[in-house]
Design a protein around this motif. Structure first.
Motif, short mmCIF file in Angstrom:
data_model
loop_
_atom_site.label_atom_id
_atom_site.label_comp_id
_atom_site.label_asym_id
_atom_site.label_seq_id
_atom_site.Cartn_x
_atom_site.Cartn_y
_atom_site.Cartn_z
N LEU A 589 -19.49 43.40 -12.90
CA LEU A 589 -18.26 42.76 -12.46
C LEU A 589 -17.03 43.44 -13.03
O LEU A 589 -16.00 43.50 -12.40
CB LEU A 589 -18.28 41.29 -12.88
N ASN A 590 -17.17 43.97 -14.21
CA ASN A 590 -15.97 44.43 -14.90
C ASN A 590 -15.71 45.91 -14.75
O ASN A 590 -15.19 46.57 -15.63
CB ASN A 590 -16.06 44.08 -16.38
N THR A 591 -16.11 46.45 -13.65
CA THR A 591 -15.82 47.87 -13.47
C THR A 591 -15.58 48.15 -12.01
O THR A 591 -16.13 47.49 -11.13
CB THR A 591 -16.97 48.75 -13.97
N ASN A 592 -14.71 49.11 -11.74
CA ASN A 592 -14.49 49.54 -10.37
C ASN A 592 -15.23 50.83 -10.10
O ASN A 592 -15.06 51.44 -9.07
CB ASN A 592 -12.99 49.76 -10.12
N GLY A 593 -15.99 51.27 -11.06
CA GLY A 593 -16.69 52.55 -10.91
C GLY A 593 -17.67 52.52 -9.76
O GLY A 593 -18.21 51.49 -9.41
#
Ligand SMILES: *[C@@H]1O[C@H](CO)[C@@H](O)[C@H](O)[C@H]1NC(C)=O
Ligand SMILES: *[C@@H]1O[C@H](CO)[C@@H](O)[C@H](O)[C@H]1NC(C)=O
Ligand SMILES: *[C@@H]1O[C@H](CO)[C@@H](O)[C@H](O)[C@H]1NC(C)=O
Ligand SMILES: *[C@@H]1O[C@H](CO)[C@@H](O)[C@H](O)[C@H]1NC(C)=O
Ligand SMILES: *[C@@H]1O[C@H](CO)[C@@H](O)[C@H](O)[C@H]1NC(C)=O
Ligand SMILES: *[C@@H]1O[C@H](CO)[C@@H](O)[C@H](O)[C@H]1NC(C)=O
Ligand SMILES: *[C@@H]1O[C@H](CO)[C@@H](O)[C@H](O)[C@H]1NC(C)=O
Ligand SMILES: *[C@@H]1O[C@H](CO)[C@@H](O)[C@H](O)[C@H]1NC(C)=O
Ligand SMILES: *[C@@H]1O[C@H](CO)[C@@H](O)[C@H](O)[C@H]1NC(C)=O
Length: 898
Positions: A589-593
């Motif tokens: 959830l905590n990454t746009n990678g």
């Protein structure tokens, strides 16, 4: 009378104009300007000097007679494209016409027939097509005909060889141009150079080629000639270069009077046999002798030789049993050579004459039957740079003299035992893999300060990995895989700045990897620590590996949630977490990678759970790329032949992996060899391009976890996916009909889930599908009968209560519990649709690692000689399992770990 008038006219003309040397005649200038106008150029500035305000005889490429007639046009490399315009016909007096190295695409125009004064015609390296016109034979003054590198086809008119003035004929690299050589009459030879390489010329060589007394260069390589080589050829008095390689010449070599001017002799890749006669030493000027890849059985030398200039001898890939041992005096009179290649023969000992060779820089004795100890004197050449003794039966090795200059030592695939010997610190490439060594000296790293490549893979090494290895600060590739090394991974190892490939797979390493530290500027591209007993969590610092392409931590005891910290590594192509204790969902959830390059993801045999959101897939762009390839070769040995591009006559040597042909091409952008590398490896008589396999292979394996919920329909967008395994989870709902978009899918396993509904009839459109398992679900309805579906066995559908096969038979086994499982795998499941990870990573690694190691080696001149072999070997040595892949025609590739 006419001539006289003409003469007078010219005289007047010259008197009227200022008497400048070879000044241009107006009509010639007009014709030239007209010509310029009718030509097409890729770069319009090519003929900028052709300007009406200057003397046309001074224009670039124009040659005039002293009376101002244009007799020479050299328009080579002028970016001319399109067809040859008719306006050339205005220059019928031309003696020289050179249009080489342009982009001309048309046949040779009939109007050229008027150039009867032509001496030199150069049309090489264009896109000229069609046949070679017969009228060239009427050019009675023609000396040089250069037509190489075009797309000419048909039969070459042999009348042209009768032109008495002809000196050079260059027809090379016209792959569809053929014919056979004519008889050459006596005393009719002005021919000096005959270049037919890479054409379709065939037939046998006429004895009368011996009448061409002026011949100095003959290159008939890569044609289809056969029969015996006329012995008169070797006695042509001026002959200096003779290349007959890559044909089907056969029989024994016979020399009578040999030319002492011969400098290079290349007869490699034919079917020649018998003894290499001692008279080969009468070629007194010989510098390079290549008889590789024939079937010679003996090389006799005795008595003194006068081959003062001989530097390179290549006798590799023959059937030489021994080199004649002769007498002591014949040894010492053997010329001092620079490089000797005896690879792939049947030698039982290291040839003794090497003892007296002091200038040798490269020796290759690999793939022979040499037994016993490596003699100390092998190191005695002052120049020795490369020594290859791989693939023999050697058992013992002393450390070389401490002043040895050797840089490349390849001892792989022998039976060497005991402690690893240390080498003088000049070595750049050390391969000790596939031996029986049992321990590593603690100070090994102190001897590796210049080393780039070091492999100890597949030995019998026990004990700890010595921390001193971190002193090898230039190391780019380190392979310690397939041993019994134990203890922890030394902390400093992953922190080595230049290391791009670290392979510690399949050892007995223990301890937590949580604290593994990777430095900020890490070069790591491949990290393979699979198949150990490592525990802990995925190390946080891995996120710093911004160049990482392959990560294999499978088959360990790692307990962690999905490693979202890897999400920002946009270069990642292969992620293997198989057979650990990973748990939880796989959403980050905590990454746009994203993983735009991801080709292979294997999460099988963990405790992952939860539903999979369709959106997750959207970022794996590589898998979504449209792919219209052919079936990959990974799944079954059969498919290997789908990549066979050319049969190869050299038998595949399993012990030594096979061979790389130096026809392999590569793209080298100045800093590294990249995906353009095209490695041709031979296997079972076939050659295949590994690159192709690597770039297209894609796989998702989520089997044996606890995933639940429906299979997202977005999965159908993976148009380039080859293998999908979601078996042994708790997926529910229907099989998405969008699966029919996965056009290149070869293997689909959805067995042992809770899938319901019908089998979407669209699945029958997946024509590449060769493995399907839908067993043990709750599917109902009819099994499609079209296309592939009729070929799948009943076991593909068993265990589905409501499924009917035509003709209507209700599955007997339906309703019974699934077969008992061993370690979460059913007993009969370990075949076909499962993939051997070692192999995949090997192939991916092939490219990645290669760019790393060889990119820098090629820069170093000494290495470039060695390049092709190295190219091939390096990655095999990083991932030795590749041998099995290309070595065995296994129908079923299976997981051999755990
Ligand atoms: C020819 O050359 C002259 C002087 O170099 C220049 O002024 C003129 O523009 C050129 N003409 C053409 C057609 O390029
Ligand atoms: C030569 O190539 C042309 C096309 O470039 C083709 O039309 C022609 O049939 C070929 N001739 C022969 C003899 O193969
Ligand atoms: C050996 O090479 C040298 C220099 O290239 C040359 O002058 C000499 O003639 C050659 N020797 C023979 C026997 O051809
Ligand atoms: C090479 O020669 C040996 C006998 O001299 C023969 O048995 C063998 O078949 C030959 N090999 C090839 C590839 O022609
Ligand atoms: C060559 O060596 C073999 C085996 O060592 C021996 O039997 C033979 O007599 C030797 N030949 C000569 C000419 O020395
Ligand atoms: C190495 O030393 C030995 C003996 O000390 C000597 O014979 C040999 O020529 C030396 N080799 C080199 C390459 O200097
Ligand atoms: C691996 O290490 C364990 C103890 O750490 C030992 O019991 C086992 O025998 C080792 N296995 C091998 C193959 O060396
Ligand atoms: C794997 O790790 C767990 C704890 O993380 C431990 O209980 C278990 O014994 C380990 N298994 C092996 C085979 O080392
Ligand atoms: C992801 O992208 C969104 C919008 O582009 C941004 O608001 C958010 O902070 C980013 N999240 C992370 C973890 O970078």
């Amino acid at each position: 009378m006419k001539t006289l008038l003409h003469y007078l006219f010219l005289l007047c003309f010259n008197i009227l104009r200022p008497a400048v040397h070879s000044q241009c005649i107006n009509d010639q200038q007009q014709s030239l300007l007209h010509l310029k106008k009718s030509l097409q150029f890729d770069q319009p500035s090519s003929l900028i000097s052709w300007n009406s305000s200057t003397d046309c005889c001074s224009w670039v490429g124009v040659t005039c007679t002293s009376d101002g007639h244009v007799v020479g046009l050299d328009l080579s490399s002028k970016t001319i494209s399109g067809p040859i315009p008719g306006s050339f016909a205005n220059f019928s007096n031309l003696r020289v016409l050179d249009l080489s190295r342009n982009n001309i695409s048309s046949p040779i125009p009939g109007s050229f027939a008027s150039f009867s004064n032509l001496r030199v015609l150069g049309l090489s390296w264009n896109n000229i097509s069609g046949t070679v016109p017969r009228f060239f034979a009427n050019f009675s003054k023609l000396t040089s005909l250069r037509l190489s590198g075009c797309r000419l086809n048909g039969t070459f008119p042999n009348e042209i060889f009768q032109v008495p003035t002809l000196e050079t004929v260059y027809l090379g690299s016209n792959y569809e141009l053929g014919g056979s050589l004519p008889e050459f009459p006596k005393n009719n030879g002005s021919l000096r150079s005959l270049i037919l390489r890479q054409t379709n010329f065939s037939g046998s060589l006429p004895e009368s080629i011996g009448n061409l007394k002026m011949l100095s260069t003959i290159d008939l390589s890569n044609c289809s000639f056969h029969g015996s080589i006329p012995s008169l050829l070797f006695s042509l008095p001026l002959l200096s270069q003779l290349n007959l390689s890559h044909n089907q010449f056969s029989g024994e070599l016979a020399f009578s009077n040999v030319s002492s001017n011969l400098v290079t002799l290349d007869l490699s890749f034919n079917n020649l046999e018998g003894q290499i006669s001692v008279s080969i030493f009468n070629f007194q000027g010989l510098q390079s002798l290549n008889l590789s890849s024939n079937n010679f059985t003996a090389f006799l030398f005795n008595g003194p030789q006068q081959l003062k200039n001989l530097t390179n001898i290549d006798l590799s890939y023959n059937s030489l049993l021994s080199l004649y041992n002769g007498t002591d005096s014949s040894y010492s009179s053997f010329p001092q050579i620079d490089s000797l290649n005896l690879a792939a023969n049947k030698l039982g000992t290291i040839p003794y004459f090497l003892r007296d060779q002091f200038a040798l820089s490269s020796v290759d004795l690999s793939e022979n039957h040499i037994r016993g100890k490596i003699p100390d004197w092998i190191w005695s050449s002052n120049q020795l740079s490369t020594l290859n003794l791989s693939c023999n039966y050697l058992v013992a090795l002393d450390a070389p003299l401490p002043n040895s200059t050797v840089e490349t030592v390849d001892l792989h695939s022998n039976q060497l035992q005991g402690k690893i010997p240390t080498f003088p610190p000049y070595a750049k490439y050390l391969d000790y893999s596939r031996n029986n060594f049992s321990s590593i000296p603690l100070n090994i790293g102190d001897f590796l300060t210049k080393t780039l490549f070091f492999s100890l893979s597949k030995n019998n090494l026990h004990g700890l990995i010595p921390a001193s290895i971190c002193n090898a600060s230039n190391l780019q590739i380190l392979n310690l895989s397939n041993n019994s090394l134990s203890g922890m991974i030394p902390q400093c190892l992953t922190a080595m700045r230049h290391l791009s490939v670290l392979n510690l797979a399949r050892n007995n390493l223990t301890g937590s990897i949580s604290n593994v530290e990777v430095t900020e500027d890490s070069s790591l591209q491949i990290l393979d620590i699979g198949g150990n007993q490592l525990d802990g969590k995925v190390p946080k610092s891995l996120a710093k590996c911004t160049m990482l392409e392959v990560l294999n931590i499978g088959n360990n005891n790692i307990t962690d949630s999905f490693p979202c910290l890897l999400k920002n590594i946009s270069t990642l192509r292969v992620l293997i977490l198989r057979s650990n204790n990973f748990y939880g969902g796989i959403e980050c959830l905590n990454t746009n990678g994203t993983w735009p390059e991801l080709q292979i993801i294997d999460l099988a045999h963990n405790n992952f759970s939860g539903e999979i959101q369709g959106i997750l897939w959207r970022t794996w762009r590589k898998m979504m790329a449209t792919e219209n390839g052919s079936p990959s070769t990974i799944l079954s040995g059969n498919a290997v032949s789908s990549y066979a591009i050319e049969s190869c006559k050299q038998p595949f040597n399993r012990r030594c992996y096979g061979r790389v042909d130096d026809r392999a091409s590569y793209a080298y952008d100045g800093s590294s060899l990249e995906y353009g590398v095209s490695v041709i490896v031979t296997s079972k008589g076939f050659e295949m391009e590994l690159v192709k396999i690597i770039s297209i292979f894609t796989l998702i394996d989520f089997s044996s976890n606890n995933f639940s919920g429906p299979i997202p329909k977005e999965m159908g967008e993976f148009k380039s996916l080859r293998v999908l395994n979601l078996s042994r989870n708790a997926f529910t709902g229907e099989i998405p009909s969008s699966f029919s978009n996965m056009r290149v899918l070869e293997s689909l396993d959805l067995s042992q889930n809770k899938l319901s509904g019908c089998i979407p009839p669209q699945l029958a459109e997946l024509t590449f599908l060769s493995f399907l398992d839908l067993s043990y679900n709750q599917l109902v309805g009819k099994i499609p009968t079209s296309n592939q579906f009729s070929t799948f066995p009943p076991s593909s559908f068993t265990g589905n209560k409501g499924l009917q096969r035509f003709p209507l038979t209700v599955d007997n086994k339906a309703g019974f519990p699934p077969p008992s499982t061993v370690n979460g795998r059913s007993p009969d499941s370990g075949h076909h649709h499962e993939v051997n990870w070692d192999l995949i990573s090997a192939e991916i690694g092939f490219i990645v690692g290669f760019g790393v190691a060889v990119g820098s080696l090629v820069l170093c001149k000494r290495w470039s000689k060695w390049y092709y072999r190295a190219m091939y070997n390096i990655l095999l040595k990083i991932f030795p399992q590749l041998e099995e892949r290309i070595g065995i025609h296994r129908k079923h590739v299976h997981i051999n770990q755990r």
